[in-house]
Motif scaffolding. Structure first.
Motif, PDB file in Angstrom:
ATOM      1  N   VAL A   1      -0.794  -7.279  -3.651  1.00  0.00           N
ATOM      2  CA  VAL A   1      -1.537  -8.430  -2.821  1.00  0.00           C
ATOM      3  C   VAL A   1      -0.865  -9.870  -3.503  1.00  0.00           C
ATOM      4  O   VAL A   1      -0.538 -10.671  -2.568  1.00  0.00           O
ATOM      5  CB  VAL A   1      -2.908  -8.266  -2.888  1.00  0.00           C
ATOM      6  N   ALA A   2      -1.266 -10.019  -4.880  1.00  0.00           N
ATOM      7  CA  ALA A   2      -0.892 -11.314  -5.457  1.00  0.00           C
ATOM      8  C   ALA A   2       0.716 -11.495  -5.162  1.00  0.00           C
ATOM      9  O   ALA A   2       1.222 -12.575  -4.746  1.00  0.00           O
ATOM     10  CB  ALA A   2      -1.014 -11.322  -6.824  1.00  0.00           C
ATOM     11  N   ASP A   3       1.807 -10.431  -5.289  1.00  0.00           N
ATOM     12  CA  ASP A   3       3.071 -10.373  -4.965  1.00  0.00           C
ATOM     13  C   ASP A   3       3.482 -10.755  -3.787  1.00  0.00           C
ATOM     14  O   ASP A   3       4.573 -11.470  -3.501  1.00  0.00           O
ATOM     15  CB  ASP A   3       3.781  -9.243  -5.787  1.00  0.00           C
ATOM     16  N   ILE A   4       2.867 -10.096  -2.707  1.00  0.00           N
ATOM     17  CA  ILE A   4       3.340 -10.351  -1.567  1.00  0.00           C
ATOM     18  C   ILE A   4       2.975 -11.837  -1.172  1.00  0.00           C
ATOM     19  O   ILE A   4       3.363 -12.245   0.106  1.00  0.00           O
ATOM     20  CB  ILE A   4       2.866  -9.092  -0.604  1.00  0.00           C
ATOM     21  N   GLY A   5       1.699 -12.096  -1.298  1.00  0.00           N
ATOM     22  CA  GLY A   5       1.167 -13.239  -0.873  1.00  0.00           C
ATOM     23  C   GLY A   5       0.211 -13.083   0.475  1.00  0.00           C
ATOM     24  O   GLY A   5       0.318 -11.688   1.119  1.00  0.00           O
ATOM     25  N   SER A   6      -0.464 -14.118   0.841  1.00  0.00           N
ATOM     26  CA  SER A   6      -1.281 -13.699   1.819  1.00  0.00           C
ATOM     27  C   SER A   6      -0.947 -14.942   2.879  1.00  0.00           C
ATOM     28  O   SER A   6      -0.450 -15.865   2.697  1.00  0.00           O
ATOM     29  CB  SER A   6      -2.666 -13.708   1.567  1.00  0.00           C
TER      30      SER A   6
ATOM     31  N   ASP B   1       9.786  -3.395   1.989  1.00  0.00           N
ATOM     32  CA  ASP B   1       9.589  -4.027   0.913  1.00  0.00           C
ATOM     33  C   ASP B   1       9.378  -2.971  -0.248  1.00  0.00           C
ATOM     34  O   ASP B   1       8.888  -2.211  -0.302  1.00  0.00           O
ATOM     35  CB  ASP B   1       8.306  -4.848   0.745  1.00  0.00           C
ATOM     36  N   PRO B   2      10.436  -3.100  -1.356  1.00  0.00           N
ATOM     37  CA  PRO B   2      10.332  -2.223  -2.457  1.00  0.00           C
ATOM     38  C   PRO B   2       8.993  -1.993  -3.101  1.00  0.00           C
ATOM     39  O   PRO B   2       8.538  -0.894  -3.458  1.00  0.00           O
ATOM     40  CB  PRO B   2      11.428  -2.488  -3.504  1.00  0.00           C
ATOM     41  N   LYS B   3       8.179  -3.084  -3.333  1.00  0.00           N
ATOM     42  CA  LYS B   3       6.978  -2.867  -3.983  1.00  0.00           C
ATOM     43  C   LYS B   3       6.061  -2.122  -3.071  1.00  0.00           C
ATOM     44  O   LYS B   3       5.125  -1.242  -3.773  1.00  0.00           O
ATOM     45  CB  LYS B   3       6.249  -4.284  -4.231  1.00  0.00           C
ATOM     46  N   VAL B   4       6.039  -2.336  -1.774  1.00  0.00           N
ATOM     47  CA  VAL B   4       4.991  -1.668  -0.956  1.00  0.00           C
ATOM     48  C   VAL B   4       5.594  -0.157  -0.852  1.00  0.00           C
ATOM     49  O   VAL B   4       4.991   0.849  -0.820  1.00  0.00           O
ATOM     50  CB  VAL B   4       5.140  -2.282   0.410  1.00  0.00           C
TER      51      VAL B   4
ATOM     52  N   ALA C   1      -1.140  -4.079   1.953  1.00  0.00           N
ATOM     53  CA  ALA C   1      -1.771  -4.389   0.616  1.00  0.00           C
ATOM     54  C   ALA C   1      -3.191  -4.713   0.496  1.00  0.00           C
ATOM     55  O   ALA C   1      -3.912  -4.192  -0.284  1.00  0.00           O
ATOM     56  CB  ALA C   1      -0.487  -5.547  -0.003  1.00  0.00           C
ATOM     57  N   ALA C   2      -3.609  -5.614   1.563  1.00  0.00           N
ATOM     58  CA  ALA C   2      -4.926  -6.045   1.526  1.00  0.00           C
ATOM     59  C   ALA C   2      -5.748  -4.750   1.827  1.00  0.00           C
ATOM     60  O   ALA C   2      -6.904  -4.624   1.613  1.00  0.00           O
ATOM     61  CB  ALA C   2      -5.133  -7.103   2.570  1.00  0.00           C
ATOM     62  N   ASN C   3      -5.387  -3.861   2.836  1.00  0.00           N
ATOM     63  CA  ASN C   3      -6.194  -2.660   3.278  1.00  0.00           C
ATOM     64  C   ASN C   3      -6.251  -1.838   2.004  1.00  0.00           C
ATOM     65  O   ASN C   3      -7.441  -1.257   1.854  1.00  0.00           O
ATOM     66  CB  ASN C   3      -5.443  -2.143   4.249  1.00  0.00           C
ATOM     67  N   GLU C   4      -5.355  -1.712   1.313  1.00  0.00           N
ATOM     68  CA  GLU C   4      -5.531  -0.633   0.116  1.00  0.00           C
ATOM     69  C   GLU C   4      -6.276  -1.192  -0.941  1.00  0.00           C
ATOM     70  O   GLU C   4      -7.185  -0.343  -1.652  1.00  0.00           O
ATOM     71  CB  GLU C   4      -3.919  -0.464  -0.511  1.00  0.00           C
ATOM     72  N   LEU C   5      -6.103  -2.532  -1.244  1.00  0.00           N
ATOM     73  CA  LEU C   5      -6.910  -3.085  -2.097  1.00  0.00           C
ATOM     74  C   LEU C   5      -8.448  -2.832  -1.763  1.00  0.00           C
ATOM     75  O   LEU C   5      -9.306  -2.632  -2.610  1.00  0.00           O
ATOM     76  CB  LEU C   5      -6.700  -4.574  -2.377  1.00  0.00           C
ATOM     77  N   ALA C   6      -8.849  -3.362  -0.371  1.00  0.00           N
ATOM     78  CA  ALA C   6     -10.247  -3.010   0.013  1.00  0.00           C
ATOM     79  C   ALA C   6     -10.812  -1.660  -0.050  1.00  0.00           C
ATOM     80  O   ALA C   6     -11.785  -1.370  -0.587  1.00  0.00           O
ATOM     81  CB  ALA C   6     -10.256  -3.835   1.281  1.00  0.00           C
TER      82      ALA C   6
ATOM     83  N   HIS D   1      -3.141  -1.986  -9.524  1.00  0.00           N
ATOM     84  CA  HIS D   1      -1.807  -1.906  -8.774  1.00  0.00           C
ATOM     85  C   HIS D   1      -1.743  -2.612  -7.490  1.00  0.00           C
ATOM     86  O   HIS D   1      -1.089  -3.633  -7.213  1.00  0.00           O
ATOM     87  CB  HIS D   1      -1.391  -0.682  -8.743  1.00  0.00           C
ATOM     88  N   ALA D   2      -2.810  -2.482  -6.520  1.00  0.00           N
ATOM     89  CA  ALA D   2      -3.072  -3.090  -5.249  1.00  0.00           C
ATOM     90  C   ALA D   2      -3.345  -4.617  -5.483  1.00  0.00           C
ATOM     91  O   ALA D   2      -2.670  -5.491  -4.760  1.00  0.00           O
ATOM     92  CB  ALA D   2      -4.178  -2.337  -4.639  1.00  0.00           C
ATOM     93  N   GLU D   3      -4.024  -4.792  -6.386  1.00  0.00           N
ATOM     94  CA  GLU D   3      -4.368  -6.214  -6.716  1.00  0.00           C
ATOM     95  C   GLU D   3      -2.944  -7.062  -7.022  1.00  0.00           C
ATOM     96  O   GLU D   3      -2.807  -7.919  -6.569  1.00  0.00           O
ATOM     97  CB  GLU D   3      -5.192  -6.434  -7.927  1.00  0.00           C
ATOM     98  N   HIS D   4      -2.351  -6.460  -8.018  1.00  0.00           N
ATOM     99  CA  HIS D   4      -0.769  -6.946  -8.191  1.00  0.00           C
ATOM    100  C   HIS D   4      -0.087  -7.136  -6.768  1.00  0.00           C
ATOM    101  O   HIS D   4       0.707  -8.154  -6.691  1.00  0.00           O
ATOM    102  CB  HIS D   4      -0.248  -6.190  -9.129  1.00  0.00           C
TER     103      HIS D   4
END
Lengths: 137, 113
Positions: free
Chosen positions: A132-137, A18-21, A83-88, A127-130
């Protein structure tokens, strides 16, 4: 912290398409390297040694568990987990740096460095919040 | 009496001058800057917007710990480490929005008149 972020980022570069990741992972490597370099330069100037503490040990243990779990994932599952891990992780670190480290530091240069580091990590948290939102859960 | 009439005349005159000056003021634009400095600090460009004259030079200086860029249509500072600066010359009029290529939420704008 540099070790945790860097290892996670290298894992992401190895496992994600994933380019965003990938963009986030590359940013984590370059930004945290710059912060780490500044911190080491200041420690050298102050003739101090970095020391492990309960917080850094807990962070490292948590990160090792995450790496073991994430290494078994692939595709979107991995991306969501990273993504979730980086945000947390950034939320935790920012809480401690802003709430405990900075108020208790007396050295002006160290306080200033921690303030700059915190603004960097806060930008990463957003950035991590965005991500997480972009990738979805 | 003469004196008061004269004072009244003088007041009328200065009031007229004031209104003329006020009405012409919007037409008299201050000279545009031929140099500007944009600082990059705490993940923001400061000032966010700058208005400069054609041919002006804009100096971008990174004061953050981490590398940043100022990247827009037709210009790019390249990666600036802490304490580094790059001077960009804007030789054409226009609106030049830009961002940091590493941290894309960081945005600024140069207006060249």
């Amino acid at each position: 912290m540099w070790r945790v972020i860097s290892t996670s980022a290298h894992l992401a570069l190895a496992l994600s398409d994933d380019p965003k990741v990938r963009e986030f992972a590359e940013l984590m490597i370059s930004d945290h390297e710059a912060v780490n370099r500044a911190a080491l330069d200041l420690l050298k100037k102050l003739k101090a040694e970095p020391q492990d503490n309960a917080f850094s040990q807990a962070l490292l243990k948590g990160a090792r568990d995450s790496w073991t779990r994430m290494a078994k994932l692939s595709g979107k599952e991995f991306d969501q987990s990273y993504a979730a891990n980086e945000l947390a992780y950034h939320q935790t670190v920012n809480g401690v740096v802003g709430g405990a480290f900075i108020p208790n530091v007396e050295n002006g240069e160290l306080k200033s460095l921690l303030g700059s580091a915190l603004s960097t990590f806060q930008a990463h948290e957003k950035h991590a919040e965005h991500m997480v939102a972009d990738i979805g859960s | 009496m003469t004196s008061s009439a004269s004072r009244a005349g003088s007041l009328r005159c200065s009031r007229r001058s004031f209104f003329v000056a006020c009405s012409l003021a919007p037409l008299a634009r201050p000279a545009l800057a031929e140099q500007a400095t944009i600082e990059i600090l705490q993940f923001a460009f400061a000032p966010t917007e700058a208005e400069v004259a054609v041919g002006a030079t804009v100096t971008f200086t990174n004061l953050d710990l981490v590398p940043h860029t100022a990247t827009g249509k037709g210009f790019d500072t390249g990666s600036l480490n802490k304490g580094e600066s790059r001077v960009i010359t804007f030789s054409e009029a226009g609106d030049f929005p830009y961002l940091c290529a590493f941290h894309r939420h960081m945005k600024g704008r140069i207006l060249v008149r």
